[in-house]
Design a protein around this motif. Structure first.
Motif, PDB file in Angstrom:
ATOM      1  N   SER A 203       0.839  -1.195   0.000  1.00 61.20           N
ATOM      2  CA  SER A 203       0.000   0.000   0.000  1.00 61.20           C
ATOM      3  C   SER A 203       0.876   1.248   0.000  1.00 61.20           C
ATOM      4  O   SER A 203       1.935   1.274   0.640  1.00 61.20           O
ATOM      5  N   HIS A 240      -6.389  -0.832  -6.660  1.00 62.01           N
ATOM      6  CA  HIS A 240      -6.698   0.545  -6.275  1.00 62.01           C
ATOM      7  C   HIS A 240      -5.444   1.356  -6.568  1.00 62.01           C
ATOM      8  O   HIS A 240      -4.340   0.808  -6.649  1.00 62.01           O
ATOM      9  N   ARG A 241      -5.590   2.657  -6.742  1.00 63.33           N
ATOM     10  CA  ARG A 241      -4.403   3.462  -7.041  1.00 63.33           C
ATOM     11  C   ARG A 241      -3.397   3.428  -5.900  1.00 63.33           C
ATOM     12  O   ARG A 241      -2.220   3.769  -6.093  1.00 63.33           O
ATOM     13  N   HIS A 243      -3.081   0.499  -3.782  1.00 60.01           N
ATOM     14  CA  HIS A 243      -2.932  -0.860  -3.256  1.00 60.01           C
ATOM     15  C   HIS A 243      -2.590  -1.857  -4.361  1.00 60.01           C
ATOM     16  O   HIS A 243      -3.197  -1.846  -5.440  1.00 60.01           O
ATOM     17  N   ASN A 260     -17.456   0.155  -7.243  1.00 63.74           N
ATOM     18  CA  ASN A 260     -16.310  -0.046  -6.367  1.00 63.74           C
ATOM     19  C   ASN A 260     -16.528  -1.306  -5.538  1.00 63.74           C
ATOM     20  O   ASN A 260     -17.510  -2.020  -5.710  1.00 63.74           O
ATOM     21  N   THR A 262     -14.504  -4.120  -2.308  1.00 65.19           N
ATOM     22  CA  THR A 262     -13.407  -4.451  -1.409  1.00 65.19           C
ATOM     23  C   THR A 262     -12.848  -5.823  -1.788  1.00 65.19           C
ATOM     24  O   THR A 262     -13.549  -6.654  -2.370  1.00 65.19           O
ATOM     25  N   PRO A 272      -9.671  -1.577  -0.170  1.00 66.19           N
ATOM     26  CA  PRO A 272     -10.660  -1.036  -1.109  1.00 66.19           C
ATOM     27  C   PRO A 272     -10.288  -1.384  -2.552  1.00 66.19           C
ATOM     28  O   PRO A 272      -9.111  -1.487  -2.901  1.00 66.19           O
ATOM     29  N   MET A 273     -11.319  -1.556  -3.377  1.00 63.24           N
ATOM     30  CA  MET A 273     -11.126  -1.839  -4.799  1.00 63.24           C
ATOM     31  C   MET A 273     -11.891  -0.790  -5.607  1.00 63.24           C
ATOM     32  O   MET A 273     -13.080  -0.564  -5.377  1.00 63.24           O
ATOM     33  N   SER A 274     -11.217  -0.119  -6.526  1.00 58.24           N
ATOM     34  CA  SER A 274     -11.857   0.903  -7.346  1.00 58.24           C
ATOM     35  C   SER A 274     -12.489   0.275  -8.581  1.00 58.24           C
ATOM     36  O   SER A 274     -12.106  -0.811  -9.021  1.00 58.24           O
ATOM     37  N   HIS A 277      -9.929  -0.419 -11.517  1.00 53.40           N
ATOM     38  CA  HIS A 277      -9.056  -1.571 -11.397  1.00 53.40           C
ATOM     39  C   HIS A 277      -9.838  -2.870 -11.242  1.00 53.40           C
ATOM     40  O   HIS A 277      -9.266  -3.956 -11.409  1.00 53.40           O
ATOM     41  N   LYS A 278     -11.107  -2.777 -10.954  1.00 56.36           N
ATOM     42  CA  LYS A 278     -11.936  -3.979 -10.895  1.00 56.36           C
ATOM     43  C   LYS A 278     -12.003  -4.640 -12.265  1.00 56.36           C
ATOM     44  O   LYS A 278     -11.999  -5.867 -12.396  1.00 56.36           O
TER      45      LYS A 278
END
Length: 288
Positions: A203, A240-241, A243, A260, A262, A272-274, A277-278
């Motif tokens: 991270s 995520h940007r 992670h 979004n 997780t 967290p997952m954006s 990037h998902k």
């Protein structure tokens, strides 16, 4: 035959030294300027000889505690900067405790010197110290948060040259360097080597990256993009940007209506997952 110069990240240094230097520079300069102002006030307004030593002693009594408080707040800002979404209450409580303990110092000095009672001292210093927290945040945001890690060059041997027959041209075959198996990281005030194959997630944390390896947390002075380029291709994926996670450590993916979500790792960490990037994560699943 010349050598090839390759940029590599500078070995990581623990950030405490930088925090203390920044605190000494900013608060030291502030106290010197305020002491000079007090001495000038004595000359111009009170028309008495300037007492620079007494002025500095008075200023230091009011603000000297921030020489120690500021590095603590810098460390807290670095720790929580990428986790506002789920640890905001914990951060605010920590800051409140730090401000309360800092305020207790000049209040205790006033009581010991019979300068004023505790209630008066508290009403004077508490608003000032709350405002000082905002100043500390601005200094951290401007000078420490976005500082890029330094890059140094190291000399590496040239690629081997294949001998050619007189009738054939000389051919140079470049050999791709093998990815490193370990990383040099910091744990407290010490440095150690960890196995890349045991890393669970990475991270971003201001000027550093926080690495979790088998439940242990480490720091490394680098940007997330720099470390991503060093890690073995295909083993890690950005969710995520801020992670990166090891693909084999993903245990559960939870999506939200907004797109979004997780990602829960096998070790229990939830990140967290954006939405952006998902989509990349879905492509990796199809590739499997």
């Amino acid at each position: 035959m010349s050598a090839r110069i390759s940029p590599l990240p500078r070995p990581m240094a623990w950030p405490v030294s930088s925090d203390i230097k920044t605190s000494l520079l900013c608060w030291g300069g502030f106290m010197v300027l305020l002491s000079c102002y007090c001495a000038l006030f004595q000359i111009v307004v009170e028309r008495t000889p300037a007492d620079l030593g007494g002025s500095f002693s008075h200023v230091f009594k009011n603000w000297g505690v921030w020489l120690l408080t500021t590095p603590v707040l810098f460390a807290a800002l670095r720790k929580y900067s990428t986790k506002w979404h789920d640890r905001a209450v914990e951060f605010v409580a920590f800051v409140a405790i730090v401000v309360f303990l800092s305020t207790a110092v000049p209040v205790a000095v006033d009581l010991l010197t019979n300068a004023r009672d505790a209630a008066s001292s508290l009403m004077i210093f508490l608003p000032r110290y709350v405002a000082a927290v905002g100043i500390v945040y601005l200094v951290w945001h401007a000078f420490l948060r976005d500082r890029r890690s330094s890059i140094e060059t190291v000399e590496t041997p040239p690629p081997p040259m294949i001998e050619a027959t007189p009738d054939e041209p000389v051919v140079h075959e470049a050999v791709a360097p093998e990815p490193p198996a370990t990383l040099l990281v910091s744990k407290g005030a010490h440095q150690c080597l960890i196995q890349i194959s045991r890393i669970e997630c990475v991270s971003a944390a201001g000027n550093y990256v926080e690495i979790i390896e088998r439940g242990q947390r480490y720091l490394m002075r680098a940007t997330l993009k720099q470390l991503e380029d060093e890690l073995p291709a295909g083993e890690f994926i950005r969710i995520h940007r801020s992670h990166l996670v090891r693909r084999d450590e993903i245990d559960l993916i939870k999506s939200q209506p907004s797109g979004n979500g997780t990602v829960q790792l096998r070790g229990g960490h939830v990140l967290p997952m954006s939405k952006k990037h998902k989509q990349a994560l879905q492509r990796f699943r199809h590739a499997d």
